[in-house]
Design a protein around this motif. Structure first.
Motif, PDB file in Angstrom:
ATOM      1  N   VAL A 174       0.829  -1.207   0.000  1.00 33.55           N
ATOM      2  CA  VAL A 174       0.000   0.000   0.000  1.00 33.55           C
ATOM      3  C   VAL A 174       0.864   1.258   0.000  1.00 33.55           C
ATOM      4  CG1 VAL A 174      -1.662   1.323   1.382  1.00 33.55           C
ATOM      5  CG2 VAL A 174      -2.041  -1.108   0.937  1.00 33.55           C
ATOM      6  N   GLU A 175       1.975   1.239   0.690  1.00 34.42           N
ATOM      7  CA  GLU A 175       2.874   2.393   0.649  1.00 34.42           C
ATOM      8  C   GLU A 175       3.378   2.639  -0.771  1.00 34.42           C
ATOM      9  OE1 GLU A 175       6.026   1.906   3.439  1.00 34.42           O
ATOM     10  OE2 GLU A 175       4.773   2.381   5.179  1.00 34.42           O
ATOM     11  N   LYS A 176       3.723   1.572  -1.475  1.00 38.30           N
ATOM     12  CA  LYS A 176       4.193   1.712  -2.854  1.00 38.30           C
ATOM     13  C   LYS A 176       3.073   2.176  -3.774  1.00 38.30           C
ATOM     14  CE  LYS A 176       7.831   0.748  -4.085  1.00 38.30           C
ATOM     15  NZ  LYS A 176       9.068   1.571  -4.171  1.00 38.30           N
ATOM     16  N   LEU A 177       1.867   1.663  -3.574  1.00 38.34           N
ATOM     17  CA  LEU A 177       0.729   2.099  -4.386  1.00 38.34           C
ATOM     18  C   LEU A 177       0.418   3.569  -4.122  1.00 38.34           C
ATOM     19  CD1 LEU A 177      -1.656  -0.997  -4.080  1.00 38.34           C
ATOM     20  CD2 LEU A 177      -0.199  -0.366  -6.030  1.00 38.34           C
ATOM     21  N   ASP A 178       0.524   3.976  -2.864  1.00 41.06           N
ATOM     22  CA  ASP A 178       0.312   5.377  -2.531  1.00 41.06           C
ATOM     23  C   ASP A 178       1.318   6.256  -3.273  1.00 41.06           C
ATOM     24  OD1 ASP A 178      -0.977   7.439  -0.639  1.00 41.06           O
ATOM     25  OD2 ASP A 178       1.161   7.692  -0.235  1.00 41.06           O
ATOM     26  N   GLY A 179       2.537   5.806  -3.360  1.00 42.61           N
ATOM     27  CA  GLY A 179       3.561   6.558  -4.063  1.00 42.61           C
ATOM     28  C   GLY A 179       3.282   6.720  -5.550  1.00 42.61           C
ATOM     29  N   LEU A 180       2.503   5.793  -6.123  1.00 39.55           N
ATOM     30  CA  LEU A 180       2.142   5.895  -7.534  1.00 39.55           C
ATOM     31  C   LEU A 180       0.999   6.881  -7.763  1.00 39.55           C
ATOM     32  CD1 LEU A 180       2.267   2.118  -8.596  1.00 39.55           C
ATOM     33  CD2 LEU A 180       3.964   3.896  -9.089  1.00 39.55           C
ATOM     34  N   GLY A 181       0.319   7.276  -6.686  1.00 38.26           N
ATOM     35  CA  GLY A 181      -0.747   8.256  -6.804  1.00 38.26           C
ATOM     36  C   GLY A 181      -2.031   7.735  -7.411  1.00 38.26           C
ATOM     37  N   ILE A 182      -2.277   6.423  -7.321  1.00 41.34           N
ATOM     38  CA  ILE A 182      -3.491   5.873  -7.922  1.00 41.34           C
ATOM     39  C   ILE A 182      -4.730   6.346  -7.174  1.00 41.34           C
ATOM     40  CG2 ILE A 182      -2.318   3.866  -8.872  1.00 41.34           C
ATOM     41  CD1 ILE A 182      -3.551   2.219  -6.561  1.00 41.34           C
ATOM     42  N   ALA A 183      -5.874   6.217  -7.833  1.00 40.42           N
ATOM     43  CA  ALA A 183      -7.121   6.782  -7.314  1.00 40.42           C
ATOM     44  C   ALA A 183      -7.603   6.087  -6.057  1.00 40.42           C
ATOM     45  CB  ALA A 183      -8.210   6.722  -8.386  1.00 40.42           C
ATOM     46  N   TYR A 184      -7.478   4.771  -6.001  1.00 42.75           N
ATOM     47  CA  TYR A 184      -8.035   4.057  -4.845  1.00 42.75           C
ATOM     48  C   TYR A 184      -7.390   2.709  -4.636  1.00 42.75           C
ATOM     49  CZ  TYR A 184     -11.038   1.182  -7.993  1.00 42.75           C
ATOM     50  OH  TYR A 184     -11.516   0.315  -8.956  1.00 42.75           O
ATOM     51  N   ILE A 185      -7.566   2.198  -3.420  1.00 41.44           N
ATOM     52  CA  ILE A 185      -7.379   0.779  -3.140  1.00 41.44           C
ATOM     53  C   ILE A 185      -8.740   0.235  -2.712  1.00 41.44           C
ATOM     54  CG2 ILE A 185      -4.919   0.783  -2.611  1.00 41.44           C
ATOM     55  CD1 ILE A 185      -5.650   0.876   0.380  1.00 41.44           C
ATOM     56  N   HIS A 186      -9.027  -0.976  -3.115  1.00 44.03           N
ATOM     57  CA  HIS A 186     -10.304  -1.646  -2.867  1.00 44.03           C
ATOM     58  C   HIS A 186      -9.967  -2.903  -2.068  1.00 44.03           C
ATOM     59  CE1 HIS A 186     -14.035  -3.733  -4.915  1.00 44.03           C
ATOM     60  NE2 HIS A 186     -14.139  -3.662  -3.590  1.00 44.03           N
ATOM     61  N   VAL A 187     -10.307  -2.903  -0.795  1.00 50.44           N
ATOM     62  CA  VAL A 187      -9.791  -3.915   0.122  1.00 50.44           C
ATOM     63  C   VAL A 187     -10.891  -4.885   0.559  1.00 50.44           C
ATOM     64  CG1 VAL A 187      -8.579  -4.323   2.294  1.00 50.44           C
ATOM     65  CG2 VAL A 187      -8.048  -2.287   0.932  1.00 50.44           C
ATOM     66  N   VAL A 188     -10.657  -6.172   0.310  1.00 49.82           N
ATOM     67  CA  VAL A 188     -11.523  -7.229   0.826  1.00 49.82           C
ATOM     68  C   VAL A 188     -11.136  -7.456   2.286  1.00 49.82           C
ATOM     69  CG1 VAL A 188     -12.257  -9.628   0.593  1.00 49.82           C
ATOM     70  CG2 VAL A 188     -11.650  -8.297  -1.452  1.00 49.82           C
ATOM     71  N   GLU A 189     -12.021  -7.092   3.186  1.00 52.38           N
ATOM     72  CA  GLU A 189     -11.737  -7.193   4.614  1.00 52.38           C
ATOM     73  C   GLU A 189     -12.223  -8.548   5.119  1.00 52.38           C
ATOM     74  OE1 GLU A 189     -12.196  -2.367   5.373  1.00 52.38           O
ATOM     75  OE2 GLU A 189     -13.765  -3.726   6.062  1.00 52.38           O
ATOM     76  N   ALA A 219     -11.845 -13.433   9.603  1.00 48.84           N
ATOM     77  CA  ALA A 219     -11.234 -14.716   9.227  1.00 48.84           C
ATOM     78  C   ALA A 219      -9.825 -14.870   9.770  1.00 48.84           C
ATOM     79  CB  ALA A 219     -11.222 -14.857   7.706  1.00 48.84           C
ATOM     80  N   ALA A 220      -9.097 -13.774   9.877  1.00 47.33           N
ATOM     81  CA  ALA A 220      -7.734 -13.792  10.409  1.00 47.33           C
ATOM     82  C   ALA A 220      -7.418 -12.399  10.922  1.00 47.33           C
ATOM     83  CB  ALA A 220      -6.735 -14.203   9.326  1.00 47.33           C
ATOM     84  N   PRO A 221      -6.538 -12.278  11.913  1.00 48.42           N
ATOM     85  CA  PRO A 221      -6.202 -10.947  12.444  1.00 48.42           C
ATOM     86  C   PRO A 221      -5.559 -10.073  11.376  1.00 48.42           C
ATOM     87  CG  PRO A 221      -5.411 -12.699  13.892  1.00 48.42           C
ATOM     88  CD  PRO A 221      -5.825 -13.359  12.622  1.00 48.42           C
ATOM     89  N   PHE A 222      -6.035  -8.833  11.266  1.00 50.29           N
ATOM     90  CA  PHE A 222      -5.423  -7.882  10.346  1.00 50.29           C
ATOM     91  C   PHE A 222      -5.918  -6.489  10.684  1.00 50.29           C
ATOM     92  CE2 PHE A 222      -4.445  -5.546   6.521  1.00 50.29           C
ATOM     93  CZ  PHE A 222      -3.221  -6.082   6.141  1.00 50.29           C
ATOM     94  N   ASP A 223      -5.017  -5.524  10.643  1.00 50.04           N
ATOM     95  CA  ASP A 223      -5.347  -4.136  10.955  1.00 50.04           C
ATOM     96  C   ASP A 223      -5.575  -3.373   9.648  1.00 50.04           C
ATOM     97  OD1 ASP A 223      -5.598  -1.565  11.846  1.00 50.04           O
ATOM     98  OD2 ASP A 223      -3.654  -1.470  12.852  1.00 50.04           O
ATOM     99  N   TYR A 224      -6.834  -3.283   9.221  1.00 49.41           N
ATOM    100  CA  TYR A 224      -7.153  -2.583   7.975  1.00 49.41           C
ATOM    101  C   TYR A 224      -6.976  -1.075   8.122  1.00 49.41           C
ATOM    102  CZ  TYR A 224      -8.965  -7.124   6.768  1.00 49.41           C
ATOM    103  OH  TYR A 224      -9.062  -8.469   6.541  1.00 49.41           O
ATOM    104  N   ASP A 225      -7.155  -0.574   9.340  1.00 48.81           N
ATOM    105  CA  ASP A 225      -6.951   0.859   9.566  1.00 48.81           C
ATOM    106  C   ASP A 225      -5.511   1.259   9.245  1.00 48.81           C
ATOM    107  OD1 ASP A 225      -9.565   1.090  10.343  1.00 48.81           O
ATOM    108  OD2 ASP A 225      -9.141   1.065  12.496  1.00 48.81           O
ATOM    109  N   ALA A 226      -4.576   0.333   9.438  1.00 48.58           N
ATOM    110  CA  ALA A 226      -3.181   0.640   9.131  1.00 48.58           C
ATOM    111  C   ALA A 226      -2.989   0.861   7.636  1.00 48.58           C
ATOM    112  CB  ALA A 226      -2.267  -0.485   9.621  1.00 48.58           C
ATOM    113  N   LEU A 227      -3.734   0.099   6.807  1.00 51.50           N
ATOM    114  CA  LEU A 227      -3.675   0.323   5.361  1.00 51.50           C
ATOM    115  C   LEU A 227      -4.285   1.675   5.020  1.00 51.50           C
ATOM    116  CD1 LEU A 227      -4.625  -3.118   3.761  1.00 51.50           C
ATOM    117  CD2 LEU A 227      -2.390  -2.294   4.538  1.00 51.50           C
ATOM    118  N   ARG A 228      -5.419   1.947   5.636  1.00 55.30           N
ATOM    119  CA  ARG A 228      -6.117   3.217   5.409  1.00 55.30           C
ATOM    120  C   ARG A 228      -5.195   4.402   5.713  1.00 55.30           C
ATOM    121  NH1 ARG A 228      -9.965   6.797   3.582  1.00 55.30           N
ATOM    122  NH2 ARG A 228     -11.306   7.645   5.206  1.00 55.30           N
ATOM    123  N   GLN A 229      -4.411   4.284   6.768  1.00 57.51           N
ATOM    124  CA  GLN A 229      -3.528   5.382   7.180  1.00 57.51           C
ATOM    125  C   GLN A 229      -2.336   5.549   6.240  1.00 57.51           C
ATOM    126  OE1 GLN A 229      -2.701   4.210  11.194  1.00 57.51           O
ATOM    127  NE2 GLN A 229      -4.834   4.472  11.827  1.00 57.51           N
TER     128      GLN A 229
END
Length: 364
Positions: A251-266, A275-285
């Motif tokens: 996500v950090e690399k995608l942010d650097g490309l300046g793309i419009a969005y990420i679409h995340v299956v939570e 289903a498994a532990p994961f911090d989606y807010d960390a991706l959002r940030q």
């Protein structure tokens, strides 16, 4: 924010959406000869044009990219022309539509490739099934891509993105989720390469980033998005426990490309959100542009997450199959219709374009 913000306009890098409700990509296995979209596709998608954004069913970037029977492509003139009918119909109703571009990698079957093995980062068969010969069958043993073949994969995505604009799409979504090729490269359990595309977190992310960069350069970063599924077991994905670090880097690399969005299956695609532990807010940030949240969302959960600032847009899948007027039903409180599982995959208009809109009274 208030609840009504879900139904208000949203600006996604200069593309104004009527609301924050997204139609998620939904494979329906109805492509015709030459893997052109179904003759009913223009009606199907235009019926759902009240969504703020439609993301089409996953669409092959090449013949090699196919993994399921009767799924459409976007690499021939005939396919481009057929998709143009779809985009014209959606735009005529004021809708916005992106095409999801995919390469399935190992989630495929030799019968779809004249007896040739599917390709993958490594020769590891996925424990999953595909839809082929009018039924479900175990996927075939793949072969590992040679290093010199990988630039061709990137080029296939670039060409398909250019074709998408020629077909009238408002943008494209790169399918980096659900156990398909780009996701396979991300996963230690599917990718045991020792070259520049395997081993480290950075190397495993290389192909997804190269594909996204090529697409963004071709059509503009503001018209490109990426779908991710950090902990979903879809497509035979096996978790390693290193997903937080892997996807944080991606996500950090995608942010650097300046793309419009990420679409995340939570969570698990079509399954539990926990289903498994994961911090989606960390991706959002880590991502400055639009975050589309997907999986298991109902209206109240979307409103709650929006009010908390946890996501910008919300993608609904199965609800859109049986409810072409889903946005209106959400607004009015009209009960949702239920889909018919027997008509999900394959066939014609039945279970595709024949779900009726609800009659909503003027004071609803």
């Amino acid at each position: 924010m208030t609840d009504t913000d879900l139904f208000g306009p949203y600006d996604i890098d200069g593309l104004v959406l009527a609301n924050r409700i997204v139609m998620a990509p939904l494979t329906r296995n109805r492509a015709g000869a030459g893997l052109v979209p179904s003759p009913f596709a223009a009606e199907y998608y235009s019926q759902r044009a009240s969504a703020g954004l439609i993301i089409t069913e996953a669409t092959q970037v090449s013949r090699q990219a196919q993994g399921y029977q009767d799924t459409p492509g976007l690499y021939t003139p005939e396919q481009i022309a057929a998709w143009r009918k779809v985009t014209d119909a959606v735009h005529a109703k004021g809708g916005r539509i992106f095409v999801q571009l995919w390469h399935v990698g190992r989630v495929s079957h030799v019968d779809l490739h004249d007896g040739e093995a599917p390709v993958a980062p490594s020769a590891i068969r996925a424990e999953t099934k595909t839809f082929v010969n009018n039924g479900f069958a175990d996927v075939s043993e793949p072969r590992a891509l040679e290093a010199e073949e990988i630039p061709g994969i990137v080029e296939d995505f670039r060409k398909a993105a250019a074709n998408a604009i020629a077909a009238g799409f408002d943008g494209v979504e790169v399918h980096g989720a659900n156990g398909y090729l780009l996701d396979q490269f991300l996963r230690e359990t599917a990718n045991v390469r020792t070259d520049a595309y395997g081993g480290s977190i950075e190397n495993r992310a290389r192909l997804l980033i190269e594909v996204t960069a090529a697409v963004a350069k071709e059509i503009g970063a503001e018209r490109a998005g990426v779908r991710l599924s950090p902990v979903s077991p879809a497509g035979g994905s096996v978790l390693s426990g290193n997903e937080q670090a892997q996807y944080g880097y991606v996500v950090e690399k995608l942010d650097g490309l300046g793309i419009a969005y990420i679409h995340v299956v939570e969570g698990a695609t079509g399954g539990p959100r926990d289903a498994a532990p994961f911090d989606y807010d960390a991706l959002r940030q880590r991502f400055r542009n639009t975050y589309i949240a997907n999986n298991g969302y109902e209206l109240d959960l979307a409103k709650s997450r929006l009010s908390e600032g946890k996501a910008d847009l919300f993608a609904f899948g199965h609800h859109f199959i049986a409810n072409p007027d889903l946005v209106d039903r959400f607004k009015s409180g009209v009960p949702l219709a239920q889909l018919n599982p027997a008509t999900l995959y394959g066939g014609g208009a039945q279970g595709y374009t024949d779900y009726p809109a609800a009659i909503v009274s003027a004071d609803a």
